[in-house]
Write an enzyme that holds these catalytic residues in place. Sequence first.
Site, PDB file in Angstrom:
ATOM      1  N   ASP A 223     -21.726  58.822 -41.466  1.00 33.67           N
ATOM      2  CA  ASP A 223     -20.646  59.431 -42.355  1.00 33.67           C
ATOM      3  C   ASP A 223     -19.235  59.953 -42.395  1.00 33.67           C
ATOM      4  OD1 ASP A 223     -19.963  62.214 -44.013  1.00 33.67           O
ATOM      5  OD2 ASP A 223     -22.423  63.203 -43.627  1.00 33.67           O
ATOM      6  N   LYS A 252     -10.968  65.317 -48.019  1.00 33.94           N
ATOM      7  CA  LYS A 252     -10.312  65.954 -47.101  1.00 33.94           C
ATOM      8  C   LYS A 252      -9.132  64.692 -46.694  1.00 33.94           C
ATOM      9  CE  LYS A 252     -15.212  68.020 -45.403  1.00 33.94           C
ATOM     10  NZ  LYS A 252     -16.092  67.088 -46.321  1.00 33.94           N
ATOM     11  N   ARG A 258     -12.618  66.675 -55.276  1.00 33.69           N
ATOM     12  CA  ARG A 258     -13.359  67.431 -54.482  1.00 33.69           C
ATOM     13  C   ARG A 258     -15.277  66.252 -54.739  1.00 33.69           C
ATOM     14  NH1 ARG A 258     -15.012  71.163 -51.101  1.00 33.69           N
ATOM     15  NH2 ARG A 258     -12.328  71.028 -51.596  1.00 33.69           N
TER      16      ARG A 258
HETATM   17  N1  DSN Z   1     -18.111  71.957 -44.834  1.00 32.81           N
HETATM   18  C1  DSN Z   1     -17.127  70.680 -44.848  1.00 32.81           C
HETATM   19  C2  DSN Z   1     -16.796  70.973 -43.541  1.00 32.81           C
HETATM   20  O1  DSN Z   1     -16.045  71.679 -43.600  1.00 32.81           O
HETATM   21  O2  DSN Z   1     -15.953  70.055 -42.738  1.00 32.81           O
HETATM   22  C3  DSN Z   1     -18.220  69.341 -43.986  1.00 32.81           C
HETATM   23  O3  DSN Z   1     -19.143  69.590 -45.364  1.00 32.81           O
END
Ligand code: DSN
Length: 440
Positions: A223, A252, A258
């Site tokens: 992951d 990210k 998202r």
């Molecule tokens: N909530 C995310 C994070 O902040 O790393 C992971 O899903």
Amino acid sequence: MALDNHSPIAKQDPEVWKAFVAEEERQDTTLELIASENHVSPAVLQAAGSIFTNKYAEGYPGRRYYGGCENMDTIENIARDRVKQLFGCDHANVQPSSGSQANQAVFLATMQPGSRFGESEQREKNPDQPVRTPGDMILSLDLDHGGHLTHGKHVNMSGKWFRVTHYGVNRETGRIDMDEVRRLARQCKPKMIITGASAYSRIWDWDAFAEIAEDVGAMLLADIAHIAGLVAAGEHPSPVPVCDFVTTTTHKTLRGPRGGLAMCKEQWAKKLDSAVFPGMQGGPLMHAVAAKAVAFGEALQPGFKDYQKRVIENAKTLAESLISRKLNIVSGGTDNHVMLVDLRDGFPDVTGAMAEDWLGQAGIVVNKNMIPFDERKPMETSGLRLGTPALTTRGLGPDEMRTVAELITKAIGSAGDASVLGNIRNDVREMCKQFKLPHA
Ligand code: DSN
């Protein structure tokens, strides 16, 4: 694409519009150091808010359950092809609405849950003899050591449906100890070994995990939600060649909308697709798929590699500057975009929750985080998680990271003094004026 006070929402719904204006102001005038967040490009933003939200497209390109899907097919095919090009995977499914759902789809495709969930089916087959079966075993990184909720935490579906054993980091080094992973794997005989984390700042040794998985006959899932952008840009080794499955979020370091994404070896392609739809989800969020396609296109540009290099350079500079100001970093530094600050030595009376609050008042947005072997509770914590993807997108570089480290240390040392925090807030506002958001 800054906010337009004559836009349809502004005119139609002032109540909701107020939150848009406030959020624009918040993002514009604060420093975003939450490691899992980023600022998307105007093009990704436009795709995410586009007319693709109007359409149902259950199924897959060429095999839909609704008419009028020809443009959906185009978008989804582009997105899938770009993922294959970016990561070199055999097969990609771009429909998961989140990283969590991507992981759940992998479990649904490969694992047997425990009896509480399989029981009714078995009872139907043999009503006189209800059978209790244990769920398949997962081996994954402990959430308290930087792992993720969906990797078997007891409150999550993964922890409720399956048996779970966790590996952690070594108390002295803060790093994953592969001998310990091997020992645990031989002991618990997992069906699936999960790698990947939400707060681990070191390089993952995928080959060592693959060797252990082969040794114990387990499948391997990486992951890479946090490091997907680094992997796509070749700035972190890729797990794709050695893993059965690779999942990620798209928002990210990958800097898309998202959402989620699941990749696998060809032999799992059909099972994975069936697990996503109809197994887990109905109609995919096609506006998100469109935005993913645009973001993957951006990630294929040469500038993306440069961006990821700067993310790492900034993280290393920030970590070094914090260490020079007597703040410990778990494992002594970072190889990627994230770091875990251990407050215990430098500020033994300050919890992560207090630091998060004070930094927030100063306009520096972070999240409290458990550190490995933390004695404080999850809502208090002894740590803070910091990351550089969003600040790097804004254009901040190593010089600014040194200033940010100084401001962070001052805020944590302020003991919540409003005038100190107010002064830092002003410095943060000035810095934000120099480094604009991508859509501004
Ligand atoms: N909530 C995310 C994070 O902040 O790393 C992971 O899903």
